[in-house]
Every structure is written in C-alpha cells, then in structure tokens.
Enzyme design. Structure first.
Site, PDB file in Angstrom:
ATOM      1  N   GLY A 164      20.861  15.974  24.775  1.00  0.00           N
ATOM      2  CA  GLY A 164      20.790  17.339  24.238  1.00  0.00           C
ATOM      3  C   GLY A 164      19.395  17.858  23.952  1.00  0.00           C
TER       4      GLY A 164
ATOM      5  N   CYS B 263       7.813   7.953  24.541  1.00  0.00           N
ATOM      6  CA  CYS B 263       8.282   6.631  24.102  1.00  0.00           C
ATOM      7  C   CYS B 263       7.213   5.563  24.294  1.00  0.00           C
ATOM      8  CB  CYS B 263       9.544   6.249  24.864  1.00  0.00           C
ATOM      9  SG  CYS B 263      10.822   7.485  24.678  1.00  0.00           S
TER      10      CYS B 263
HETATM   11  N1  PLP Z   1      15.876   9.257  30.203  1.00  0.00           N
HETATM   12  C1  PLP Z   1      14.877  10.099  30.416  1.00  0.00           C
HETATM   13  C2  PLP Z   1      14.473  10.416  31.810  1.00  0.00           C
HETATM   14  C3  PLP Z   1      14.205  10.697  29.346  1.00  0.00           C
HETATM   15  O1  PLP Z   1      13.188  11.537  29.585  1.00  0.00           O
HETATM   16  C4  PLP Z   1      14.614  10.369  28.037  1.00  0.00           C
HETATM   17  C5  PLP Z   1      13.890  10.927  26.867  1.00  0.00           C
HETATM   18  O2  PLP Z   1      12.688  10.971  26.839  1.00  0.00           O
HETATM   19  C6  PLP Z   1      15.688   9.489  27.852  1.00  0.00           C
HETATM   20  C7  PLP Z   1      16.294   8.952  28.958  1.00  0.00           C
HETATM   21  C8  PLP Z   1      16.161   9.109  26.504  1.00  0.00           C
HETATM   22  O3  PLP Z   1      16.896  10.163  25.914  1.00  0.00           O
HETATM   23  P1  PLP Z   1      17.058  10.214  24.327  1.00  0.00           P
HETATM   24  O4  PLP Z   1      15.723  10.585  23.760  1.00  0.00           O
HETATM   25  O5  PLP Z   1      18.110  11.257  24.090  1.00  0.00           O
HETATM   26  O6  PLP Z   1      17.516   8.860  23.889  1.00  0.00           O
END
Ligand code: PLP
Length: 374
Positions: free
Chosen positions: A201, A320
């Site tokens: 979201g 991340c």
């Molecule tokens: N996959 C991708 C390609 C993303 O860019 C992200 C978020 O940065 C995620 C997964 C993880 O999503 P969430 O932050 O909702 O856990």
C-alpha cells in the site's frame, strides 16, 4: 520548502486514504467476524474494499489476500510455494536485483538445502529471457522475478519468462513482486501468466502496514501464520480494516491521468538531468516513476546529505539498505566511480516541473562546491 523525490521508498498518504482510515477507526470499527450489525457492516465494507483493490489489479476478489506489507507477501509467496512445490524439486530461479523481502527468504531456503540460480542483470538492470530459459532445470520448483526494480526502474520480462517456465513445467510456481509496478504499469496477473503476485500500500499513497498477495485460484499456498479463519483461513489475524479501507481509497483515487503525469514528469527530469554537466544516467528506467543517475566520483551518501541540506530528498538506493552500498547498483557492473555516485530519483503524479528544476539546480550547486574523489 522541501522537494520529495523518493516515492519508491514510500509516498505521502492521500487525503482520501486518510479519511477512509479515520472513518473506519472511529465509526466503522466493528470486527468483520462479529455477528451483530456493527460487525456485519465492517464485513460489508471489507468486501467492497477488497473488490475495489481486485478491480484495480484485474483479478477476482477471492484471489486477493490482505497482508501486513509487501515483505509479508513476498515471504509468504516464497516460503509457502517452496513448501507446496517441494515434490517437484528443490531448485529456485530468482534474480540478483530482487528486494531483500525476496532475497532473504530465498537465502533461508538455500540454507535448508535448496539450490538457487540468481540471474545477473546487464548494465541497465535488465534480465535476459535467454539466461532465464538456460537456467530452467528439471527440478525447478519456484521462480521469483520482480516486475519493476525499485532502484533502477527496469521492467523485467516477467510475462515472457512465465511463458517459458510454464512451457517447461506447468506445475512450477511463478511469483512476481509487483510492489513497484501496481498502478504504475498496465498489467493483470492473468496477462503476466504468474501464480503469485505481491503488492504493497505505501508505494501508492496508502499507509504503511498494508499489502496483498494475489494467489491464482487452485494454487494451494500453506499459511505462514496459524490462527483464526480470516482471509479464508490462509492469512489469519483480525483484518486491519482501517488500513484496508485506506488502501482501497488510494486505489480508487488513482486515475489513468496519474500514469501519464508520471511519465511526463520523468521525461522532463531525464532531459533536464542529461543537460547537467557531470551527471550520467546509467539507469533511465522503463517504469514511469523511477530512474537512477550518477555523479561519478562523488560518494552518494554525501550527495544525499548535501541535497537534503538544500531541501531535496532523494536516496542512494533502497531505503532498506541505509548506510550500506546498494547491492542492486553493485550488481550492474558499472565503473567504480559511477557506482560510487549513484542516486535513485523517484516521482509521484504530484511532482512538478519546478521540483525537477530545483533538483537540477541543487545538483549543479553541489558539483560546483564539492571536489570529486579520484
Ligand atoms: N518489494 C519491493 C520491490 C519494494 O520496493 C519494497 C519496499 O521497498 C518491498 C518489496 C517491501 O514492501 P513493504 O515495505 O511494504 O514491506
């Protein structure tokens, strides 16, 4: 005043989503599993919200399972599919440019004895379908390939590879992380030919803490969590109705013009950035909202801070990986100085040309003031 150009990391919540969450938290707060009127009203709203998200994704509502985030969707898809597909073999194909929400569960499976092929990207972050075809083995049980890369903006050949995979073995499961693609690209899971697809979201102006996993009907995915019977028993836990309402509201608020606006502002940005002496564009990206540029010889973390001091917010890669060099950019095989200065710039439909002008102005100033490393 600040200019936010890191929409691939997260997005501001749109007023419609905030309003929907507030309504559900303060008025429509019933538990959808309760038998009295407030519970039934919550269940009806949940169903309407599920239908709205399903419609935007182009799938059936009963194939959509709400999760707490994209990370949960990716983990569930990979760990669940591995458990479900073990009898086919213990080989996984993925790419070296996946998000850690995919790479980490894959690595965990590797620790349990699975064999993993990680396809390498070319210099612009693309994966070759020929490499994919060559990686398929008789014991391949699972594929996970993202649709849009979150750092380069490259669109990976998911539909083509899913066709190759299914022709090779119709039983194997194909997962795609579509977190950066949902609403930004026109696609349906059916058109892609995949079995499992993750969305989140907070990349589309809903709050953090809500996502969904699409599971093709007929695919039996063991649950990650054990508990009550919510989400057809596949994802127990009282449904986060306020976040789901906000997700549905954000989806309803998204218009086809938003995609056109994104594409237009990105085209303008690439043109303006290309005109700044000292700026390279190694990853123009195919998706309408992400590109990666470089100021060769300038450490990216310093650039992020210098730009922030001037009110411009961009990133040096996935949010991340704070502090660590981007694993995705490193996989591109770029010259060392180019790699050092990589910045991800990502747009929203609300990004204005003036924001891009502010970015290029700030980059020009930084290039004038700072001395590059040798
Ligand atoms: N996959 C991708 C390609 C993303 O860019 C992200 C978020 O940065 C995620 C997964 C993880 O999503 P969430 O932050 O909702 O856990």
């Amino acid at each position: 005043m600040s200019v936010y150009l890191d929409n691939a990391a997260t997005t501001p919540v749109c007023p419609q989503a905030a309003q929907a969450a507030l309504e559900v938290m303060t008025e429509g707060y019933g538990n959808p599993s309760s038998g009295y009127a407030a519970g039934q009203a919550a269940a009806a709203r949940l169903q309407a919200d599920r239908e709205a998200v399903a419609q935007a994704l182009g799938c059936r509502p009963e194939e959509l399972f709400f999760t707490s985030c994209g990370t949960e969707g990716d983990n569930w898809a990979i760990l669940g599919a591995a458990r479900a597909g073990k009898r086919l073999g213990r080989h996984i194909i993925t790419t070296a440019v996946e998000h850690s929400a995919v790479l980490e569960p894959v690595e965990a499976l590797e620790g349990e004895g699975w064999t993993v092929t990680r396809l390498k990207p070319d210099k612009t972050g693309h994966i070759s379908p020929e490499d994919f075809a060559a990686a398929l083995r008789s014991d391949t049980a699972l594929v996970s390939m993202m649709l849009v890369n979150n750092e380069t903006g490259a669109v990976l050949p998911v539909a083509q590879c899913a066709r190759l995979a299914k022709a090779h073995n119709p039983q194997l499961l194909f997962h795609t992380d579509a977190v950066q693609a949902f609403l930004k690209l026109p696609f349906t899971p059916e058109e892609l030919g995949v079995d499992l697809l993750t969305v989140s979201g907070h990349k589309i102006r809903a709050p953090k803490g809500i996502g969904a996993l699409w599971i093709r009907s007929g695919v039996k995915l063991p649950p990650l969590l054990l508990g009550g019977g919510q989400e057809q028993g596949a994802r127990p836990g009282t449904e986060p109705t306020a976040q789901i309402a906000a997700l549905a509201a954000a989806v309803r608020a998204w218009t086809p013009e938003d995609r056109a606006r994104l594409a237009a502002v990105k085209a303008y940005a690439l043109e303006r950035l290309a005109a700044v002496p000292g700026v390279e564009i190694p990853c123009p990206g195919d998706a309408p909202h992400i590109c990666a540029v470089s100021l060769p010889g300038y450490p990216a973390e310093m650039l992020v801070r210098d730009l922030s001091d001037r009110g411009i917010w961009v990133s040096s890669g996935s949010a991340c990986h704070r502090g660590k060099p981007s694993r995705v950019f490193a996989a591109l095989g770029l010259p060392k100085r180019t790699l050092m200065g990589m910045l991800r710039i990502s747009f929203s439909p609300a990004t204005a040309r003036a924001d891009i002008d502010a970015l290029t102005g700030a980059l020009t100033a930084v290039l004038r003031e700072r001395i590059p490393m040798r």
